[in-house]
Structures are given as structure tokens and as C-alpha cells.
Design a protein around this motif. Sequence first.
Motif, PDB file in Angstrom:
ATOM      1  N   GLY A   6     -22.764   3.653   5.939  1.00 36.18           N
ATOM      2  CA  GLY A   6     -21.659   2.805   6.371  1.00 36.18           C
ATOM      3  C   GLY A   6     -21.964   1.330   6.388  1.00 36.18           C
ATOM      4  N   ALA A   7     -23.193   0.935   6.048  1.00 35.01           N
ATOM      5  CA  ALA A   7     -23.550  -0.484   6.099  1.00 35.01           C
ATOM      6  C   ALA A   7     -23.000  -1.271   4.921  1.00 35.01           C
ATOM      7  CB  ALA A   7     -25.064  -0.640   6.166  1.00 35.01           C
ATOM      8  N   VAL A   8     -22.635  -0.595   3.826  1.00 36.51           N
ATOM      9  CA  VAL A   8     -22.069  -1.232   2.642  1.00 36.51           C
ATOM     10  C   VAL A   8     -20.724  -0.578   2.347  1.00 36.51           C
ATOM     11  CG1 VAL A   8     -22.373  -1.774   0.196  1.00 36.51           C
ATOM     12  CG2 VAL A   8     -24.372  -1.700   1.710  1.00 36.51           C
ATOM     13  N   ALA A   9     -19.718  -1.392   2.114  1.00 35.74           N
ATOM     14  CA  ALA A   9     -18.377  -0.885   1.800  1.00 35.74           C
ATOM     15  C   ALA A   9     -17.969  -1.359   0.420  1.00 35.74           C
ATOM     16  CB  ALA A   9     -17.370  -1.380   2.831  1.00 35.74           C
ATOM     17  N   LEU A  10     -17.430  -0.453  -0.393  1.00 34.16           N
ATOM     18  CA  LEU A  10     -16.854  -0.818  -1.680  1.00 34.16           C
ATOM     19  C   LEU A  10     -15.390  -1.159  -1.430  1.00 34.16           C
ATOM     20  CD1 LEU A  10     -17.046  -1.098  -4.741  1.00 34.16           C
ATOM     21  CD2 LEU A  10     -16.543   1.341  -4.939  1.00 34.16           C
ATOM     22  N   CYS A  11     -15.037  -2.428  -1.583  1.00 29.08           N
ATOM     23  CA  CYS A  11     -13.728  -2.920  -1.173  1.00 29.08           C
ATOM     24  C   CYS A  11     -12.791  -3.053  -2.359  1.00 29.08           C
ATOM     25  CB  CYS A  11     -13.876  -4.257  -0.467  1.00 29.08           C
ATOM     26  SG  CYS A  11     -14.866  -4.166   1.050  1.00 29.08           S
ATOM     27  N   ARG A  12     -11.577  -2.552  -2.181  1.00 29.72           N
ATOM     28  CA  ARG A  12     -10.560  -2.580  -3.227  1.00 29.72           C
ATOM     29  C   ARG A  12      -9.369  -3.466  -2.870  1.00 29.72           C
ATOM     30  NH1 ARG A  12     -12.904   2.493  -3.127  1.00 29.72           N
ATOM     31  NH2 ARG A  12     -13.316   3.478  -5.158  1.00 29.72           N
ATOM     32  N   SER A  13      -9.388  -4.055  -1.704  1.00 34.83           N
ATOM     33  CA  SER A  13      -8.286  -4.909  -1.257  1.00 34.83           C
ATOM     34  C   SER A  13      -8.828  -5.984  -0.330  1.00 34.83           C
ATOM     35  CB  SER A  13      -7.226  -4.084  -0.516  1.00 34.83           C
ATOM     36  OG  SER A  13      -7.749  -3.618   0.724  1.00 34.83           O
ATOM     37  N   ALA A  14      -8.025  -7.032  -0.155  1.00 31.80           N
ATOM     38  CA  ALA A  14      -8.426  -8.082   0.779  1.00 31.80           C
ATOM     39  C   ALA A  14      -8.516  -7.548   2.195  1.00 31.80           C
ATOM     40  CB  ALA A  14      -7.430  -9.239   0.702  1.00 31.80           C
ATOM     41  N   ALA A  15      -7.630  -6.629   2.542  1.00 28.87           N
ATOM     42  CA  ALA A  15      -7.679  -6.037   3.883  1.00 28.87           C
ATOM     43  C   ALA A  15      -8.992  -5.293   4.107  1.00 28.87           C
ATOM     44  CB  ALA A  15      -6.491  -5.091   4.075  1.00 28.87           C
ATOM     45  N   GLU A  16      -9.479  -4.608   3.076  1.00 25.91           N
ATOM     46  CA  GLU A  16     -10.746  -3.895   3.207  1.00 25.91           C
ATOM     47  C   GLU A  16     -11.913  -4.866   3.336  1.00 25.91           C
ATOM     48  OE1 GLU A  16     -11.115  -1.085   0.024  1.00 25.91           O
ATOM     49  OE2 GLU A  16      -9.524   0.208   0.813  1.00 25.91           O
ATOM     50  N   ILE A  17     -11.857  -6.008   2.652  1.00 28.24           N
ATOM     51  CA  ILE A  17     -12.905  -7.018   2.803  1.00 28.24           C
ATOM     52  C   ILE A  17     -12.910  -7.551   4.227  1.00 28.24           C
ATOM     53  CG2 ILE A  17     -13.719  -9.306   2.086  1.00 28.24           C
ATOM     54  CD1 ILE A  17     -12.506  -8.731  -0.689  1.00 28.24           C
ATOM     55  N   ARG A  18     -11.738  -7.894   4.734  1.00 27.88           N
ATOM     56  CA  ARG A  18     -11.660  -8.410   6.104  1.00 27.88           C
ATOM     57  C   ARG A  18     -12.192  -7.388   7.108  1.00 27.88           C
ATOM     58  NH1 ARG A  18      -6.337 -10.193   4.268  1.00 27.88           N
ATOM     59  NH2 ARG A  18      -6.382 -12.448   3.893  1.00 27.88           N
ATOM     60  N   ALA A  19     -11.801  -6.124   6.918  1.00 31.67           N
ATOM     61  CA  ALA A  19     -12.246  -5.084   7.851  1.00 31.67           C
ATOM     62  C   ALA A  19     -13.754  -4.909   7.799  1.00 31.67           C
ATOM     63  CB  ALA A  19     -11.540  -3.767   7.536  1.00 31.67           C
ATOM     64  N   ALA A  20     -14.327  -4.886   6.593  1.00 33.48           N
ATOM     65  CA  ALA A  20     -15.773  -4.728   6.455  1.00 33.48           C
ATOM     66  C   ALA A  20     -16.505  -5.881   7.128  1.00 33.48           C
ATOM     67  CB  ALA A  20     -16.155  -4.643   4.981  1.00 33.48           C
ATOM     68  N   MET A  21     -16.043  -7.101   6.913  1.00 31.56           N
ATOM     69  CA  MET A  21     -16.687  -8.253   7.532  1.00 31.56           C
ATOM     70  C   MET A  21     -16.584  -8.198   9.050  1.00 31.56           C
ATOM     71  SD  MET A  21     -15.614 -11.315   4.846  1.00 31.56           S
ATOM     72  CE  MET A  21     -16.327 -12.581   5.887  1.00 31.56           C
ATOM     73  N   ALA A  22     -15.439  -7.782   9.563  1.00 30.66           N
ATOM     74  CA  ALA A  22     -15.262  -7.692  11.006  1.00 30.66           C
ATOM     75  C   ALA A  22     -16.192  -6.652  11.621  1.00 30.66           C
ATOM     76  CB  ALA A  22     -13.807  -7.353  11.330  1.00 30.66           C
ATOM     77  N   GLU A  23     -16.512  -5.623  10.849  1.00 33.48           N
ATOM     78  CA  GLU A  23     -17.385  -4.539  11.331  1.00 33.48           C
ATOM     79  C   GLU A  23     -18.853  -4.784  11.016  1.00 33.48           C
ATOM     80  OE1 GLU A  23     -15.612  -1.311   9.241  1.00 33.48           O
ATOM     81  OE2 GLU A  23     -13.745  -1.380  10.421  1.00 33.48           O
ATOM     82  N   GLY A  24     -19.172  -5.923  10.397  1.00 34.77           N
ATOM     83  CA  GLY A  24     -20.554  -6.229  10.055  1.00 34.77           C
ATOM     84  C   GLY A  24     -21.092  -5.432   8.886  1.00 34.77           C
ATOM     85  N   ARG A  25     -20.208  -4.944   8.017  1.00 29.64           N
ATOM     86  CA  ARG A  25     -20.612  -4.203   6.833  1.00 29.64           C
ATOM     87  C   ARG A  25     -20.634  -5.145   5.635  1.00 29.64           C
ATOM     88  NH1 ARG A  25     -16.264   0.294   6.305  1.00 29.64           N
ATOM     89  NH2 ARG A  25     -17.854   1.451   5.138  1.00 29.64           N
ATOM     90  N   PHE A  26     -21.520  -4.872   4.671  1.00 30.67           N
ATOM     91  CA  PHE A  26     -21.588  -5.672   3.453  1.00 30.67           C
ATOM     92  C   PHE A  26     -20.396  -5.298   2.574  1.00 30.67           C
ATOM     93  CE2 PHE A  26     -22.907  -6.733  -0.840  1.00 30.67           C
ATOM     94  CZ  PHE A  26     -23.620  -7.917  -0.691  1.00 30.67           C
ATOM     95  N   ALA A  27     -19.534  -6.286   2.291  1.00 24.50           N
ATOM     96  CA  ALA A  27     -18.298  -6.042   1.540  1.00 24.50           C
ATOM     97  C   ALA A  27     -18.555  -6.273   0.059  1.00 24.50           C
ATOM     98  CB  ALA A  27     -17.189  -6.962   2.043  1.00 24.50           C
ATOM     99  N   ALA A  28     -18.721  -5.202  -0.698  1.00 26.19           N
ATOM    100  CA  ALA A  28     -19.014  -5.278  -2.129  1.00 26.19           C
ATOM    101  C   ALA A  28     -17.741  -5.074  -2.933  1.00 26.19           C
ATOM    102  CB  ALA A  28     -20.045  -4.230  -2.516  1.00 26.19           C
ATOM    103  N   VAL A  29     -17.507  -5.950  -3.908  1.00 26.16           N
ATOM    104  CA  VAL A  29     -16.396  -5.810  -4.851  1.00 26.16           C
ATOM    105  C   VAL A  29     -16.981  -5.551  -6.237  1.00 26.16           C
ATOM    106  CG1 VAL A  29     -14.467  -6.990  -5.975  1.00 26.16           C
ATOM    107  CG2 VAL A  29     -14.828  -7.245  -3.508  1.00 26.16           C
ATOM    108  N   PHE A  30     -16.488  -4.535  -6.901  1.00 29.24           N
ATOM    109  CA  PHE A  30     -16.941  -4.101  -8.225  1.00 29.24           C
ATOM    110  C   PHE A  30     -16.377  -5.061  -9.274  1.00 29.24           C
ATOM    111  CE2 PHE A  30     -16.656  -0.074 -11.185  1.00 29.24           C
ATOM    112  CZ  PHE A  30     -17.411  -0.722 -12.150  1.00 29.24           C
TER     113      PHE A  30
END
Length: 343
Positions: free
Chosen positions: A98-122
Motif C-alpha cells: 500500500g505504500a505505492v499507488a498506481l494513479c489513474r485520476s487526479a482524485a487518486e493522486i490527491r488521495a495517495a498524497m493525503a495518505e502518504g503513499r507514493f503516487a505513481a502515474v504510468f
Amino acid sequence: MSPQIPVFDGHNDVLSKLLHQRDGAEHRFLTGAPGMQIDLPRAQAAGFAGGLCAIWVSTEDTTLDANGDLPPVPQASALEQTIAQAALLQRIVRRSDGAVALCRSAAEIRAAMAEGRFAAVFHIEGIEAATRDLDLLHVLHAAGLRTLGPVWSRPNQFAHGVPFVMNHGPDFGPGLSDAGRDLVRLCNELRIMIDLSHMNEAGFWDIAKLSDAPLVASHSNAFAICPHSRNATDRQLDAIRDTGGLIGLNFGVRFLHPEGIRDPDMGMEVMVRHIDYLVERVGIDHVALGSDFDGTFMSRQMQDVSGVQLLLEALRQAGYDEAELTKIAHGNWIATLERSWGG
């Protein structure tokens, strides 16, 4: 130093660099990778909250042709390398607990950052792996691909990239091919952001005319300060501004230094000068960071992700307030991706 501002970055080459070192790449990223500029422990310590993780394919043939171009990568080799790096990204996410998230939307990036997860975009830097039918793009989009540069600094069947040349603008070679125009249309249809870094002059303007999305150069600098072919001219910067797009500052010394030299002692003031110029030309809402970590030569001050907070502090000392720094550090990227991808 002031409190850290989270950084969401527009370009890194960690996937290709990890893959070309040795096996166990995902473990090294998650636990610490000597010789790399990004790994998860250092990113967490530096407030480096994520970014566009590029797939880039290499070739052993580096012989320049009569036009000074690098040779195209064979499609079979490009496909093999692309799948391997995409799989590496998936393994990193799956094995990160759960420390790294594969983000597909801006909302997912914001959520990952808020949770302290590394927000990776492919992201893909040069789509040599695709064939004329573009079927691969649908498959990669389903796997999470959300941004794409049609070319790296070499030609392919879709477009031409700029070679690495100092004191020369990006006017090399022809514009988009018919296949390239179809690629742009499909990216718009799938809401895949098109990255104009590495694109030549004719291709840039072809995309500007054809695309309905904001124009983005994820990791380029100001040609007016460093006249390198990889940097954006004033006219290109104006087009980026006028479409509500974005330019991300590349940390590579040869794209920053006014003389284009690989100076390991180059100071942060040169990076600040580029940011100042870009902000004056396109506005504070259209400037961000596109480090090119693990993909280019950087100064000793910017030796790895720990340097991003030093850059923000240098900008702070140059007069940027916290709201402006937050925009440059991550806010502008997230807003631009949201405009490109839709809600």
C-alpha cells in the motif's frame, strides 16, 4: 529549513534504470537502491510524493544517420522492454503493502498524497512498441497508461524527436506522419495526456493544431536561457500558456546551463533563473517540476530526490510565497492532469 512541501514530479526514468541494472528491481526500489536517484525510502524522507514514471526503451545501435538522428528501435525489442517495465511498475505497486499507488485520476493522486503513499502515474516516453493499428495503446491504457510522449530524441513511425544539440532550436525533420495524427486523436479519445518534451518543432505545431487537450512539456526548460534543442522556445511557451498547459523544469545540467556544459558545481540559482523566466512568460499556474531523475546528469546539489526541498528553499529565498511554491511543487501538475484527463 522551512517545512517540506510535497513534490509531485513530471518525469523520472526510475523504471528503465532499475530494469537495466539487475534482477529484484522492485525490492531495490522499495527498500533502497544504491546508485539510483529515486527509491521509496529516500522519496518519503524528501517529501517526494510521486510523479510520472516513464517507460523508455534503449538500443545498442547508437550510430547517427546523415541527418544526425539516432536509429529507430526495432518494434519487437521496444515491445519487450515496454512490457517488462510496465510489469515492473505493477510489481512495485503490488509488493509495496500500500505504500505505492498506481494513479489513474487526479482524485487518486490527491488521495495517495493525503495518505502518504507514493503516487505513481504510468507514462511512456516514445511509443516505439506500438504498431500502426495502435491496438497496444488500448491494452496499455487498461493497464493504467495515462500520459505519453510520442517520441524520445529519435524518429519513429509517428513523429520525429529532436537530437541533443546546443545552440540550435527544435527545428529538425518533418511533422507528424499519418500514423502520428491517428495517435494524437486516439490519445485525445482515451484522455491520455500528450507530452511534447523531445518533440521537434514541426511535430509540436502539428499536435497543437490537432489536439483538444492542454499542451504539456513535462521536462523541458527555457530556450531563451539555455539554447538547447530540447528546450521550449518563447513561441512554444506562449502556446502552452494559451491552452492552459504546463511546462516542468528539467533538472539536467546541460538543459539548464546557459552554455550547455556538464558543470557538476552548477548552483541552484540557475534553476531559479529558469523558473523565474517561465513564470514570467506563462504564469505561475503553468510551471511545475519535471526532474528527469535517473535519466540525466545533475549537479552535486541536486544529487537525488533530497535536492527537491533545497530547490524549493532557493525559490522561497528568491521571493516565492508558500501558495506559489505549492503550485510549482504539486498543485499545477495535478490541476493540469485533471484538465487533460477530465474529472
